[in-house]
Design a protein around this motif. Structure first.
Motif, PDB file in Angstrom:
ATOM      1  N   ALA A 169      49.909 -23.590   8.727  1.00  0.00           N
ATOM      2  CA  ALA A 169      48.210 -23.259   8.295  1.00  0.00           C
ATOM      3  C   ALA A 169      47.096 -24.105   8.831  1.00  0.00           C
ATOM      4  O   ALA A 169      45.966 -23.944   9.130  1.00  0.00           O
ATOM      5  N   PRO A 170      47.535 -25.799   8.639  1.00  0.00           N
ATOM      6  CA  PRO A 170      47.195 -26.319   8.233  1.00  0.00           C
ATOM      7  C   PRO A 170      46.785 -26.649   9.547  1.00  0.00           C
ATOM      8  O   PRO A 170      45.427 -27.092  10.154  1.00  0.00           O
ATOM      9  N   GLY A 171      47.995 -26.328  10.519  1.00  0.00           N
ATOM     10  CA  GLY A 171      47.160 -25.767  13.004  1.00  0.00           C
ATOM     11  C   GLY A 171      46.533 -25.093  12.557  1.00  0.00           C
ATOM     12  O   GLY A 171      45.029 -25.506  13.220  1.00  0.00           O
ATOM     13  N   ARG A 172      46.381 -24.148  12.015  1.00  0.00           N
ATOM     14  CA  ARG A 172      45.163 -23.087  12.002  1.00  0.00           C
ATOM     15  C   ARG A 172      44.017 -23.292  11.937  1.00  0.00           C
ATOM     16  O   ARG A 172      43.098 -23.158  11.964  1.00  0.00           O
TER      17      ARG A 172
ATOM     18  N   GLN B  38      50.499 -37.323 -12.544  1.00  0.00           N
ATOM     19  CA  GLN B  38      51.888 -37.520 -12.823  1.00  0.00           C
ATOM     20  C   GLN B  38      53.088 -36.843 -12.113  1.00  0.00           C
ATOM     21  O   GLN B  38      53.159 -35.895 -11.000  1.00  0.00           O
ATOM     22  N   TYR B  39      54.224 -37.215 -11.692  1.00  0.00           N
ATOM     23  CA  TYR B  39      54.997 -37.027 -11.120  1.00  0.00           C
ATOM     24  C   TYR B  39      55.352 -35.522 -11.049  1.00  0.00           C
ATOM     25  O   TYR B  39      55.683 -33.992 -11.711  1.00  0.00           O
ATOM     26  N   THR B  40      55.134 -34.395  -9.011  1.00  0.00           N
ATOM     27  CA  THR B  40      55.453 -33.174  -9.583  1.00  0.00           C
ATOM     28  C   THR B  40      55.048 -33.260  -8.459  1.00  0.00           C
ATOM     29  O   THR B  40      55.173 -33.685  -6.665  1.00  0.00           O
ATOM     30  N   LYS B  41      55.889 -31.808  -8.239  1.00  0.00           N
ATOM     31  CA  LYS B  41      55.417 -31.533  -7.048  1.00  0.00           C
ATOM     32  C   LYS B  41      54.420 -30.743  -5.763  1.00  0.00           C
ATOM     33  O   LYS B  41      53.395 -30.038  -6.495  1.00  0.00           O
ATOM     34  N   ALA B  42      54.817 -30.434  -4.484  1.00  0.00           N
ATOM     35  CA  ALA B  42      53.379 -30.484  -3.400  1.00  0.00           C
ATOM     36  C   ALA B  42      54.321 -30.469  -2.130  1.00  0.00           C
ATOM     37  O   ALA B  42      54.959 -30.883  -1.466  1.00  0.00           O
ATOM     38  N   ASN B  43      52.480 -29.193  -1.504  1.00  0.00           N
ATOM     39  CA  ASN B  43      53.260 -28.736   0.024  1.00  0.00           C
ATOM     40  C   ASN B  43      52.023 -30.130   0.112  1.00  0.00           C
ATOM     41  O   ASN B  43      50.841 -30.397  -0.237  1.00  0.00           O
ATOM     42  N   LEU B  44      52.542 -31.382   0.884  1.00  0.00           N
ATOM     43  CA  LEU B  44      51.932 -32.376   1.769  1.00  0.00           C
ATOM     44  C   LEU B  44      50.907 -32.168   2.931  1.00  0.00           C
ATOM     45  O   LEU B  44      51.616 -31.927   4.394  1.00  0.00           O
ATOM     46  N   LEU B  45      49.798 -32.675   3.141  1.00  0.00           N
ATOM     47  CA  LEU B  45      49.572 -32.709   5.323  1.00  0.00           C
ATOM     48  C   LEU B  45      49.359 -33.993   4.689  1.00  0.00           C
ATOM     49  O   LEU B  45      49.547 -34.942   4.394  1.00  0.00           O
ATOM     50  N   SER B  46      49.492 -33.998   6.400  1.00  0.00           N
ATOM     51  CA  SER B  46      49.418 -35.569   6.961  1.00  0.00           C
ATOM     52  C   SER B  46      47.468 -34.893   7.419  1.00  0.00           C
ATOM     53  O   SER B  46      47.332 -34.103   8.042  1.00  0.00           O
TER      54      SER B  46
END
Length: 328
Positions: free
Chosen positions: A147-150, A187-195
């Motif tokens: 998705a980020p590439g798109r 606070q400390y949490t999960k996530a999808n990260l982008l560069s």
């Protein structure tokens, strides 16, 4: 044929009594019941004066609305807040809505942003909405790798998927432009990260302390090997900070000549996440009570860049990862 209007029984047309249907309420109304701007939009988009006022005052929310297009409504609200928690109205359209229905929604006064999560759902029209200056928001809860590439390809960005992991986060200087300085960390949490480029990152991970990094990477107690491993750990820590600082679960790009697009990589509603998202996509900027005090131009937060490279005769400026500039 000598008098073509005889058979209509209506005589010649009175411009002031021309009638059109309102896409808001669906009623047929005369020209005088539309503003000049709405009338110019044409019969497929115009909204009567009464509906314009209703949209502005609906539920006491004068801030306008946000359109959720093809978005899983319950999932979105479970992460970022129920209807009553938002400063504006949330309108939802299914992915199979008609083009006319979408056009009517995009034409509503006070539309703050459009949230989407499907590249098949009226995607061409959304790209045009962006080119016309609109604010698009991609709901990236599922972390689709492509998705980020798109988005980068279609909107001329420099984004790519980086990781799905846990971190503590801090807001960047760029975030203050869109969110104010009322919230500074998450606070400390999960996530999808982008560069993403520095100018697009609104939130970045907090890195490990240098000493913690050394403790995790130095194992040999032999004095000679220990010193070598410490030096190697310091070097790898600099690379770690540089790499970590480019990642973000919340990125936004504002085009100089077109619109604005954002990526939400959050997978839950931990801590400040709901407030951050609501303020961002409803365009509600908040500032802390002490925001007027901006005497210090630069505030360094855990600036390990200088500490690692402190033996260089000319100390470098803090790296972009650990530098936070206060608003000018």
């Amino acid at each position: 044929l000598q008098n073509p209007r005889v058979h209509t029984g209506k005589g010649y047309r009175d411009q002031g009594k021309a009638v059109r249907g309102c896409v808001g309420c669906g009623d047929m109304k005369e020209r005088t019941e539309y503003s000049n701007n709405e009338w110019k939009k044409g019969p497929d988009s115009n909204i009567c004066k009464e509906c314009v006022l209703r949209y502005r005052k609906e539920d006491g929310k004068d801030a306008g609305s946000i359109l959720l297009l093809g978005v899983e409504d319950n999932l979105f609200k479970s992460c970022f807040g129920k209807d009553e928690e938002w400063p504006c109205k949330l309108n939802t359209l299914s992915e199979d809505c008609s083009r006319d229905t979408l056009e009517a929604a995009l034409s509503k006064p006070g539309l703050a942003s459009v949230v989407f999560q499907d590249f098949e759902c009226h995607y061409h029209r959304l790209r045009q909405y962006y080119r016309d200056g609109g604010f698009l928001v991609y709901f990236g809860i599922y972390g689709e790798f492509a998705a980020p590439g798109r988005l980068s390809r279609d909107f001329s960005l420099d984004w790519s998927f980086s990781a799905y992991t846990k971190h503590e986060y801090k807001m960047t200087a760029v975030a203050s432009k869109y969110l104010g300085d009322g919230i500074t960390e998450q606070q400390y949490t999960k996530a999808n990260l982008l560069s993403a480029p520095e100018g697009d990152r609104l939130m970045v991970p907090k890195g490990m302390e240098l000493q913690d990094w050394i403790d995790d990477h130095v194992y040999d107690s032999d004095e000679d090997d220990y010193e070598l491993q410490v030096a190697q750990a310091r070097s790898s820590y600099a690379k770690y900070c540089a790499s970590l600082g480019r990642q973000s679960p919340l990125v936004l790009h504002e085009s100089r000549n077109e619109g604005t697009i954002a990526y939400l990589g959050f997978v839950n509603g931990d801590g400040n996440i709901p407030a951050i998202v609501r303020d961002l996509i409803s365009r509600k900027k908040k500032r802390s009570e002490s925001s007027g005090d901006q005497g210090n131009a630069v505030t360094e937060i855990r600036c390990r860049g200088n500490r690692i490279l402190g033996e260089i005769s000319a100390p470098p400026a803090p790296c972009s990862y650990c530098r936070i500039l206060s608003p000018k």
